[in-house]
Design an enzyme around this catalytic site. Sequence first.
Site, PDB file in Angstrom:
ATOM      1  N   SER A   1       0.826  -1.217   0.000  1.00 37.47           N
ATOM      2  CA  SER A   1       0.000   0.000   0.000  1.00 37.47           C
ATOM      3  C   SER A   1       0.853   1.258   0.000  1.00 37.47           C
ATOM      4  O   SER A   1       1.976   1.267   0.503  1.00 37.47           O
ATOM      5  CB  SER A   1      -0.889   0.036   1.238  1.00 37.47           C
ATOM      6  OG  SER A   1      -1.833  -0.983   1.198  1.00 37.47           O
ATOM      7  N   GLU A  49      -3.057 -13.832   1.737  1.00 40.52           N
ATOM      8  CA  GLU A  49      -3.231 -12.944   2.879  1.00 40.52           C
ATOM      9  C   GLU A  49      -4.640 -13.069   3.437  1.00 40.52           C
ATOM     10  O   GLU A  49      -4.859 -13.138   4.634  1.00 40.52           O
ATOM     11  CB  GLU A  49      -2.980 -11.491   2.468  1.00 40.52           C
ATOM     12  CG  GLU A  49      -3.319 -10.503   3.586  1.00 40.52           C
ATOM     13  CD  GLU A  49      -2.974  -9.053   3.234  1.00 40.52           C
ATOM     14  OE1 GLU A  49      -3.106  -8.682   2.058  1.00 40.52           O
ATOM     15  OE2 GLU A  49      -2.580  -8.329   4.155  1.00 40.52           O
ATOM     16  N   GLU A  52     -15.454  -3.597   1.355  1.00 38.63           N
ATOM     17  CA  GLU A  52     -16.114  -3.194   0.108  1.00 38.63           C
ATOM     18  C   GLU A  52     -15.404  -3.810  -1.101  1.00 38.63           C
ATOM     19  O   GLU A  52     -16.048  -4.316  -2.026  1.00 38.63           O
ATOM     20  CB  GLU A  52     -16.137  -1.663  -0.010  1.00 38.63           C
ATOM     21  CG  GLU A  52     -17.104  -0.981   0.950  1.00 38.63           C
ATOM     22  CD  GLU A  52     -16.704  -1.110   2.421  1.00 38.63           C
ATOM     23  OE1 GLU A  52     -15.487  -1.196   2.718  1.00 38.63           O
ATOM     24  OE2 GLU A  52     -17.601  -1.143   3.276  1.00 38.63           O
TER      25      GLU A  52
END
Lengths: 387, 348
Positions: A111, A226, A357
């Site tokens: 990220s 993960e 989401e």
Amino acid sequence: MDEARLKERVAAFLSENDPAGDRLEFLRARFDAGLAWVWFPEGLGGLGLSRDMQAVVERELAGTPQIDGGVQGIGLGMAAPTILAFGTEEQQRRFLRPLWTGEEIWCQLFSEPGAGSDLATLATRAVRDGDEWVVDGQKVWTSGAHHARWAILVTRTDPGVPKHRGLTYFVCDMQAPGVDVRPLRQITGEAEFNEVFLTGVRLADDLRLGAVGDGWRVAQTTLMNERVAIGGGGGARGGGMVGGVLRSWREHPELRTHDLHQRLLSLWVEAEVTRLSGARLREQLAAGQPGPEGSGMKLSFAKLNQALTGLEMEFLRDLGYDDYAFRRSETVDFYGRGPGYRYLRAKGNSIEGGTSEILRNIISERVLGLPSEPRIDKDVPWKDLPR
Amino acid sequence: MSLLYSEVEEELRAAVRDLLADRCPPSAVLKRAESRPYDPDLWKTLAGEIGVAGLIVPEEYGGAGASASEAAVVLEELGRGIAPVPFFTSSVLATRALVQAGAGELLERLADGRSTAALAVSFAASPYRPDRGASVRHSGGTLSGTVTGVAGADVADVLLVPVEGDLYHVEGAEVRAETSFDLTRPVSTVTFDGAGATRVGDVDLVAVLRFGAGLLASEQYGVAQWCLDTTLAYVKERHQFARPVGSFQSIKHRLADLWLDVVRARAAARNAVTEDTPVAAAVAQAWNAGVAVRAAEEALQLHGGIGMTWEHPLHLYLKRAKSAEVALGTPGDHREALASLAGVPGPE
């Protein structure tokens, strides 16, 4: 190899290696005997067996020195399967043994401040310079970066093609010059995560995992594993987060109300069917590889953890908090800390490793086969995307 | 104990599914729903040729001696097809009671499909309130009283009545089919006015109802799976705003959540028949009953106007799901039971 033969092999291993001796020596020998992860190939800590045979080894070696599934979590759950799938033989031999024994800790540099749910838009550049790559950029939400020896890293190597196509995956040397790890304090008070600044970091080309430009496909393997690692934990009926709440519930009959009782029973049922679903998923995994169904487990656990920790705080009516002091934490200590910590930390469960989401998108598209939303970023070179 | 399906179970599933697809697709079920909901020819084939009637009948009485796990797979398919056959009422509930009572001769008749039985217990009874809806007395070899809400009695030629731990085979009862919310499994009021009763053995009604509740979860899973699959197919095909409606995120996320509920319903149903404990049955009912209703309700909403029409078979599933939610204990009844079964005590 059947169960009986495997047991014989473990017995032979134990007759030659003293569990009461040096811990590290014992773990290295266990790896070399193929008893680390039996579903890995021979010579890489495994025996090429099915995943479910691992339970046999764990039973037989209970009470002997164990690896640390918490601190080593990213290495074991994400780096190892990726190295196994995409690494060269040399990379597999170099990295897997110390990864498994815990001599080398791993972290994940995925990220970025500008690339969260839309990971493929990441901007950390890697530019080729002879036999090396020069990496510049900033990564974030990196658990354990402060004691990691290695990282799995996704970089942009070609800004001139659409975003998914210009990525390349590396193993990053966390001791290389130009790697700067800074703690990132969370709402719980502690710093479990880091920001990692990469400035002119030079990585040899033999640290590349997979082909140049194929980084997205490699990263998918990591991310699937993960989600299983985060969501696929086993356990007994009434265990896990619901077990913690039940302990409080049983200890404090004077605090029970009818309303809370109804809600707790509903959550108990949901926790139980989720546990059963996980057990069923693991039976399927024993035969093959984790698929997108793993995303479902993570989604369920995030929702349950948040509901249960919220209910526990309401039940205990305690307005305190155990400790907001800033500190570095090694792993997530759900059960060693107070209910306020559990409530706050569980908020991250629906964000880390893919937001709930995004997971719903993945389920609806890859499992249910629903069409994707019209997109404006698929065929546009990354450098021309608005940001 | 595995939560996956065995090869034998998959073969059985395929046989039932193929037969239903061929002989009674949901449109055919809908066509007969108002006149004669049960399909005796279909039942004859299912019971006799595929052999589902004798599935849980012991081999010594001409049955297959199979486990609940195989019966559960049949129920998944019958739920998915909303099939108008008395498998659950005759081959599960009544058969289980007869196995308990050791009634060999009746079991032999049921095993090959010659006879169809019903247990005269209200479908709204539960393992926790087994007598709900029943007021039957035994005296001098006859029965008097009434049982309301009995499923499958209208197609049964053998009526079995549990009274205080005894199981009676009764002839001469009045069976009045009621207008029922569930069109495909209507209920009847059964009245005994000095009906002749032959005792066939002992019965533990609570255990029979619990066994049924655990298995009903598989039917509910089948209902939910059909609703999910049918809705997925519809939203992929139906276009609005020049896009399939299934490409809108609000629809996709609802279906992802529903899928997650259905996946867990399958695991709960499997566990109910492999673990076979009161906790496992209560968990499966507490979860699956609600999931079947939610799946049918979501299916209706996501089909838009067509879902509200009589001509689309969706309402058969909604009606089945909502009735089955009450059958053999509501989700709330089962959660309440878990307070003591699972050690989650209430306020003192």
